[in-house]
Design a protein around this motif. Structure first.
Motif, PDB file in Angstrom:
ATOM      1  N   UNK A 177       2.272  -7.467 -12.691  1.00 40.40           N
ATOM      2  CA  UNK A 177       0.914  -6.907 -12.594  1.00 40.40           C
ATOM      3  C   UNK A 177       0.008  -8.024 -11.877  1.00 40.40           C
ATOM      4  N   UNK A 178      -0.908  -7.732 -10.911  1.00 41.77           N
ATOM      5  CA  UNK A 178      -1.404  -8.610 -10.158  1.00 41.77           C
ATOM      6  C   UNK A 178      -2.649  -7.861  -9.491  1.00 41.77           C
ATOM      7  N   UNK A 179      -3.603  -8.539  -8.840  1.00 42.43           N
ATOM      8  CA  UNK A 179      -4.756  -8.021  -8.070  1.00 42.43           C
ATOM      9  C   UNK A 179      -4.213  -7.634  -6.841  1.00 42.43           C
ATOM     10  N   UNK A 180      -4.504  -6.565  -6.306  1.00 43.59           N
ATOM     11  CA  UNK A 180      -3.919  -6.159  -5.109  1.00 43.59           C
ATOM     12  C   UNK A 180      -5.411  -5.847  -4.161  1.00 43.59           C
ATOM     13  N   UNK A 181      -5.558  -6.505  -3.067  1.00 49.33           N
ATOM     14  CA  UNK A 181      -6.702  -6.329  -1.901  1.00 49.33           C
ATOM     15  C   UNK A 181      -6.080  -5.570  -0.947  1.00 49.33           C
ATOM     16  N   UNK A 182      -6.555  -4.453  -0.632  1.00 52.26           N
ATOM     17  CA  UNK A 182      -6.143  -3.564   0.502  1.00 52.26           C
ATOM     18  C   UNK A 182      -7.250  -3.876   1.603  1.00 52.26           C
ATOM     19  N   UNK A 183      -6.842  -4.371   2.649  1.00 52.71           N
ATOM     20  CA  UNK A 183      -7.807  -4.370   3.996  1.00 52.71           C
ATOM     21  C   UNK A 183      -7.307  -3.532   5.010  1.00 52.71           C
ATOM     22  N   UNK A 184      -8.114  -2.502   5.242  1.00 45.86           N
ATOM     23  CA  UNK A 184      -7.613  -1.280   6.537  1.00 45.86           C
ATOM     24  C   UNK A 184      -8.726  -0.842   6.773  1.00 45.86           C
ATOM     25  N   UNK A 185      -8.732  -0.032   7.953  1.00 48.46           N
ATOM     26  CA  UNK A 185      -9.959   0.883   8.166  1.00 48.46           C
ATOM     27  C   UNK A 185      -9.629   2.096   7.475  1.00 48.46           C
ATOM     28  N   UNK A 186      -8.536   2.557   7.111  1.00 41.86           N
ATOM     29  CA  UNK A 186      -7.877   3.754   6.307  1.00 41.86           C
ATOM     30  C   UNK A 186      -8.324   4.837   7.342  1.00 41.86           C
ATOM     31  N   UNK A 187      -7.906   4.514   8.479  1.00 43.26           N
ATOM     32  CA  UNK A 187      -7.968   5.701   9.540  1.00 43.26           C
ATOM     33  C   UNK A 187      -6.429   5.899  10.073  1.00 43.26           C
ATOM     34  N   UNK A 188      -5.833   7.287   9.987  1.00 36.09           N
ATOM     35  CA  UNK A 188      -4.484   7.552  10.425  1.00 36.09           C
ATOM     36  C   UNK A 188      -4.677   8.864  10.554  1.00 36.09           C
ATOM     37  N   UNK A 189      -3.501   9.248  11.326  1.00 39.02           N
ATOM     38  CA  UNK A 189      -3.099  10.635  11.869  1.00 39.02           C
ATOM     39  C   UNK A 189      -3.000  11.437  10.542  1.00 39.02           C
ATOM     40  N   UNK A 190      -2.449  10.988   9.519  1.00 41.22           N
ATOM     41  CA  UNK A 190      -2.111  11.790   8.349  1.00 41.22           C
ATOM     42  C   UNK A 190      -3.561  11.819   7.346  1.00 41.22           C
ATOM     43  N   UNK A 191      -4.734  11.628   7.988  1.00 39.89           N
ATOM     44  CA  UNK A 191      -5.843  11.743   7.160  1.00 39.89           C
ATOM     45  C   UNK A 191      -5.994  10.982   5.826  1.00 39.89           C
ATOM     46  N   UNK A 192      -5.827  11.474   4.823  1.00 40.17           N
ATOM     47  CA  UNK A 192      -5.999  10.826   3.605  1.00 40.17           C
ATOM     48  C   UNK A 192      -4.572  10.767   2.734  1.00 40.17           C
ATOM     49  N   UNK A 193      -3.524  10.668   3.652  1.00 33.75           N
ATOM     50  CA  UNK A 193      -2.186  11.049   2.976  1.00 33.75           C
ATOM     51  C   UNK A 193      -1.904   9.376   2.174  1.00 33.75           C
ATOM     52  N   UNK A 194      -2.677   8.469   2.683  1.00 38.87           N
ATOM     53  CA  UNK A 194      -2.495   7.301   1.646  1.00 38.87           C
ATOM     54  C   UNK A 194      -2.967   7.384   0.039  1.00 38.87           C
ATOM     55  N   UNK A 195      -3.489   8.365  -0.349  1.00 38.89           N
ATOM     56  CA  UNK A 195      -4.155   8.585  -1.689  1.00 38.89           C
ATOM     57  C   UNK A 195      -3.406   8.528  -2.569  1.00 38.89           C
ATOM     58  N   UNK A 196      -2.070   9.252  -2.726  1.00 37.09           N
ATOM     59  CA  UNK A 196      -1.082   9.233  -3.756  1.00 37.09           C
ATOM     60  C   UNK A 196      -0.426   7.522  -3.656  1.00 37.09           C
ATOM     61  N   UNK A 197      -0.289   6.708  -2.527  1.00 34.30           N
ATOM     62  CA  UNK A 197       0.037   5.624  -2.636  1.00 34.30           C
ATOM     63  C   UNK A 197      -0.848   4.642  -3.249  1.00 34.30           C
ATOM     64  N   UNK A 198      -2.018   4.919  -2.830  1.00 34.33           N
ATOM     65  CA  UNK A 198      -3.170   3.880  -3.552  1.00 34.33           C
ATOM     66  C   UNK A 198      -3.247   4.092  -5.228  1.00 34.33           C
ATOM     67  N   UNK A 199      -3.288   5.333  -5.381  1.00 37.63           N
ATOM     68  CA  UNK A 199      -3.267   5.976  -6.891  1.00 37.63           C
ATOM     69  C   UNK A 199      -2.115   5.446  -7.521  1.00 37.63           C
ATOM     70  N   UNK A 200      -0.886   5.433  -7.136  1.00 34.47           N
ATOM     71  CA  UNK A 200       0.217   4.595  -7.459  1.00 34.47           C
ATOM     72  C   UNK A 200       0.108   3.306  -7.945  1.00 34.47           C
TER      73      UNK A 200
END
Length: 297
Positions: A177-200
């Motif tokens: 268990x940790x504090x996870x800080x994600x730094x990104x523009x969150x722009x990709x060809x997959x749109x918001x396909x990152x949502x399940x990974x962030x939720x996980x």
């Protein structure tokens, strides 16, 4: 001779540690509220609270929603998940998403380690990934800064950013268990396909997203005829930035993308912050501290 990373850290230490550390309640506390592991108290639910902390048994008995509060861990492990893909490399006069990411990452790393906590980093682009295991101390922060510097100097591989892959790597790497800080523009060809990974990631960790944006991406200025290049695919097209129809179509696409990203962030339950390349990253961090304190009250 001092490197750019040394000079950056030296400059940031004066500003970060003097301006931010004094606002934290105790050397072990972070700028973000961790859920911790020890139950402390109950209080009435407010709209800003994470619904995952609702105590449903107490809520049912009292017929009003109540949330559990936890003591924060005195020793924190933090992870920085850094998007170093092609879309984050655009720089103009030394300022851009890459420079903003670097200052945010180094500032956060020094802030965490100053309190005796450990910080690790995942440096990600489509071609290469670098994992720096969590350690404490100024020397480790310098190492993170040097590795970001080296990675930024490499030519990023063309191709759409695989943000889902980046978050999958983070979930596989960060086991405790940790504090996870994600730094990104969150722009990709997959749109918001990152949502399940962030939720996980939120199932096990306290997650904060810092979205770095360039004002040009949100509102393209009228520059007449210009050649526009996609940073990730290399595709170039000639556009008339003064054409009203072009600007209307572009505005509609940008609005739709921003709405989709905002909605995905809300669904994940992740605390999200937006930092523009025209902002002072240190001022942005101060604002995050103040916002976190308001949420805790």
């Amino acid at each position: 001779m001092a490197t750019a990373a040394d000079r950056l850290l030296h400059r940031l230490e004066w500003q970060v540690l003097r301006r931010l550390d004094g606002q934290l309640q105790g050397s072990y506390r972070t700028m973000f509220r961790g859920a911790g592991i020890d139950f402390a108290d109950l209080r009435e639910y407010t709209p800003e609270d994470d619904v995952r902390h609702i105590d449903w048994n107490v809520t049912a008995r009292l017929d009003e929603p109540y949330v559990r509060q936890y003591t924060e861990d005195r020793e924190l492990t933090a992870w920085l998940v850094l998007d170093l893909s092609a879309s984050m490399r655009f720089e103009e006069d030394g300022r851009g998403k890459g420079a903003t990411l670097t200052e945010l990452a180094v500032s956060l790393a020094r802030l965490f380690t100053h309190g005796g906590n450990r910080v690790g980093a995942i440096l990600y682009d489509n071609a290469q990934q670098r994992v720096l295991p969590p350690r404490a101390g100024r020397t480790h922060v310098l190492r993170i800064a040097h590795e970001i510097e080296k990675a930024s100097a490499r030519t990023a591989e063309r191709g759409a950013t695989d943000l889902a892959g980046m978050l999958h790597l983070a979930a596989a790497t960060v086991r405790r268990r940790s504090l996870v800080v994600v730094v990104s523009d969150f722009i990709g060809a997959g749109g918001t396909d990152w949502e399940p990974g962030l939720t996980r990631l939120t199932f096990k960790h306290e997650v904060v997203a810092i979205r770095v944006v360039d004002p040009v991406e949100l509102d393209l200025p009228d520059l007449g005829l210009v050649v526009v290049e996609d940073a990730e695919t290399g595709e170039q097209i000639l556009v008339d930035t003064g054409d009203p129809q072009f600007r209307q179509r572009l505005r509609a696409e940008v609005d739709a993308r921003e709405a989709a990203v905002a909605a995905a962030m809300r669904r994940t339950g992740v605390t999200a912050h937006v930092v523009g390349t025209g902002e002072d990253p240190l001022e942005a961090l101060v604002a995050m501290v103040r916002e976190a304190k308001r949420r805790r009250r």
